[in-house]
Enzyme design. Structure first.
Site, mmCIF file in Angstrom:
data_model
loop_
_atom_site.group_PDB
_atom_site.id
_atom_site.type_symbol
_atom_site.label_atom_id
_atom_site.label_comp_id
_atom_site.label_asym_id
_atom_site.label_seq_id
_atom_site.Cartn_x
_atom_site.Cartn_y
_atom_site.Cartn_z
ATOM 1 N N SER A 7 0.936 -1.093 -0.139
ATOM 2 C CA SER A 7 0.001 -0.078 0.106
ATOM 3 C C SER A 7 0.829 0.932 0.034
ATOM 4 O O SER A 7 2.265 1.102 0.182
ATOM 5 C CB SER A 7 -0.715 0.006 1.410
ATOM 6 N N TYR A 60 -2.177 -1.070 10.367
ATOM 7 C CA TYR A 60 -2.152 -1.293 9.008
ATOM 8 C C TYR A 60 -0.787 -0.670 8.322
ATOM 9 O O TYR A 60 -0.102 -1.378 7.643
ATOM 10 C CB TYR A 60 -3.336 -0.462 8.349
HETATM 11 P P1 NAD Z 1 -11.484 -6.305 0.126
HETATM 12 O O1 NAD Z 1 -11.949 -6.165 1.461
HETATM 13 O O2 NAD Z 1 -12.272 -5.760 -0.943
HETATM 14 O O3 NAD Z 1 -10.893 -7.904 -0.024
HETATM 15 C C1 NAD Z 1 -10.005 -8.427 0.682
HETATM 16 C C2 NAD Z 1 -9.984 -9.728 0.324
HETATM 17 O O4 NAD Z 1 -9.152 -10.685 1.276
HETATM 18 C C3 NAD Z 1 -11.322 -10.357 0.103
HETATM 19 O O5 NAD Z 1 -11.333 -11.465 -0.784
HETATM 20 C C4 NAD Z 1 -11.537 -11.258 1.423
HETATM 21 O O6 NAD Z 1 -12.461 -12.424 1.554
HETATM 22 C C5 NAD Z 1 -9.941 -11.599 1.608
HETATM 23 N N1 NAD Z 1 -9.781 -11.717 3.091
HETATM 24 C C6 NAD Z 1 -9.981 -11.028 4.288
HETATM 25 N N2 NAD Z 1 -9.362 -11.513 5.438
HETATM 26 C C7 NAD Z 1 -8.990 -12.937 5.002
HETATM 27 C C8 NAD Z 1 -8.426 -13.880 5.805
HETATM 28 N N3 NAD Z 1 -8.312 -13.965 7.199
HETATM 29 N N4 NAD Z 1 -7.932 -15.039 5.257
HETATM 30 C C9 NAD Z 1 -8.201 -15.038 3.646
HETATM 31 N N5 NAD Z 1 -8.884 -13.969 2.962
HETATM 32 C C10 NAD Z 1 -9.362 -12.860 3.667
HETATM 33 O O7 NAD Z 1 -10.215 -5.399 0.161
HETATM 34 P P2 NAD Z 1 -9.251 -4.697 -1.158
HETATM 35 O O8 NAD Z 1 -9.485 -3.293 -1.010
HETATM 36 O O9 NAD Z 1 -9.535 -5.545 -2.090
HETATM 37 O O10 NAD Z 1 -7.746 -5.032 -0.333
HETATM 38 C C11 NAD Z 1 -7.107 -5.964 -1.162
HETATM 39 C C12 NAD Z 1 -5.355 -5.489 -0.704
HETATM 40 O O11 NAD Z 1 -5.213 -4.473 -1.057
HETATM 41 C C13 NAD Z 1 -5.409 -5.407 0.940
HETATM 42 O O12 NAD Z 1 -4.097 -6.194 1.254
HETATM 43 C C14 NAD Z 1 -5.156 -3.947 0.998
HETATM 44 O O13 NAD Z 1 -4.300 -3.762 2.233
HETATM 45 C C15 NAD Z 1 -4.555 -3.445 -0.149
HETATM 46 N N6 NAD Z 1 -4.800 -2.242 -0.641
HETATM 47 C C16 NAD Z 1 -6.023 -1.723 -0.647
HETATM 48 C C17 NAD Z 1 -6.298 -0.379 -1.275
HETATM 49 C C18 NAD Z 1 -7.455 0.084 -1.305
HETATM 50 O O14 NAD Z 1 -7.850 1.272 -1.450
HETATM 51 N N7 NAD Z 1 -8.684 -0.615 -1.641
HETATM 52 C C19 NAD Z 1 -5.163 0.553 -1.025
HETATM 53 C C20 NAD Z 1 -3.858 0.077 -0.842
HETATM 54 C C21 NAD Z 1 -3.810 -1.397 -0.460
#
Ligand code: NAD
Length: 260
Positions: free
Chosen positions: A142, A155
């Site tokens: 991130s 985080y």
């Molecule tokens: P999201 O909540 O839409 O999806 C998260 C996914 O992880 C889902 O499929 C969920 O079922 C799975 N998950 C959660 N806990 C879990 C566990 N204990 N075991 C297995 N699977 C698990 O989130 P997202 O926004 O798509 O985020 C995905 C990644 O991208 C994360 O690592 C997040 O930190 C990173 N990220 C997101 C953003 C953003 O703006 N959305 C920005 C920077 C980084």
């Protein structure tokens, strides 16, 4: 391009992980998907991915907060699909609170899923990659792996940890045909961010659209969300021969967030 390669994408039942899985499958990779959700919906998704892209797709329900399950995800992939050539550590959670009120169990959960699981899947996948002399590890960190924001202690700590782990794995694998890199997204509109938009709208008594604009204008100079498809495109590039000499780096996809 990725035909006969097997990609594991953690947390790929929604959001960014699903976008990454789609792009890797579109490039020809077989998939192990993982994450939470309704069993029937996940099975429908599994079948849709397999038929849309003509690749093998398996699903593993591992809860990555449990160490044995994180390792088991890699073992199941080796059993069911024969190898782990591409490992995308994407699953992640967020918890927002000032440090002095941050509950220990939320800290532990964020560290377990966002950081420890990345170590565990990497450790389990590396021997096979080394044996085959090829591998791609892509960690979805991130911008919070590079800079901080208030109220996101666990985080930010976990994502800085992922960036450090990425560099160490890159050094340890530098002569093995394996690369390890991190992608550092800014705001991407997914369920994880929607929750923060809803919370902001409720706290400030503004509409969801106003909350979206406020969220973006505080951090992301482009004033646009990055998309799961754009992140997927970068992941496919990192798997290509053109990226074979890129390792240990952290690539922001953030509309200028860390340029400020
Ligand atoms: P999201 O909540 O839409 O999806 C998260 C996914 O992880 C889902 O499929 C969920 O079922 C799975 N998950 C959660 N806990 C879990 C566990 N204990 N075991 C297995 N699977 C698990 O989130 P997202 O926004 O798509 O985020 C995905 C990644 O991208 C994360 O690592 C997040 O930190 C990173 N990220 C997101 C953003 C953003 O703006 N959305 C920005 C920077 C980084």
């Amino acid at each position: 391009m990725l035909k006969n390669k097997v990609a594991v994408v953690t947390g790929s039942t929604s959001g960014i992980g699903l976008g990454l899985a789609r792009q890797l499958a579109a490039a020809g990779a077989d998939l192990m998907i993982n994450g939470f959700g309704d069993a029937a919906e996940i099975e429908a998704l599994r079948q849709e991915l397999a038929s849309t892209y003509g690749v093998r797709v398996a699903y593993n329900e591992a809860d990555l907060s449990i160490a044995a399950k994180a390792t088991g995800l890699i073992e199941s992939t080796l059993r069911e699909l024969g190898s782990v050539d591409i490992l995308v550590n994407n699953a992640g959670i967020q918890y927002v609170s000032p440090v002095h009120e941050f509950p220990l169990e939320r800290w532990d959960a964020v560290i377990a899923i966002n950081l420890t699981a990345v170590f565990l899947t990497t450790r389990a996948a590396l021997p096979g990659m080394k044996e085959r002399g090829w591998g791609r590890i892509i960690n979805i960190a991130s911008v919070h792996g590079l800079v901080a924001s208030a109220d996101k202690a666990a985080y930010v700590a976990s994502k800085h940890g992922v960036v450090g782990l990425t560099k160490t794995v890159a050094l340890e694998t530098a002569t093995s045909g394996i690369t390890c890199n991190a992608i550092c997204p800014g705001w991407v509109l997914t369920p994880l961010v929607q929750k923060q938009i809803d919370a902001l709208a409720a706290k400030e008594n503004i509409s969801t659209d106003e909350a979206k604009t406020k969220l973006l204008s505080e951090k992301q100079p482009s004033l646009q969300f990055a998309s799961p498809e754009q992140l997927g495109g970068l992941a496919v590039f990192l798997c290509s021969d053109a990226a074979a000499q890129m390792t240990g780096i952290s690539l922001p996809v953030d509309g200028g967030w860390v340029a400020r």
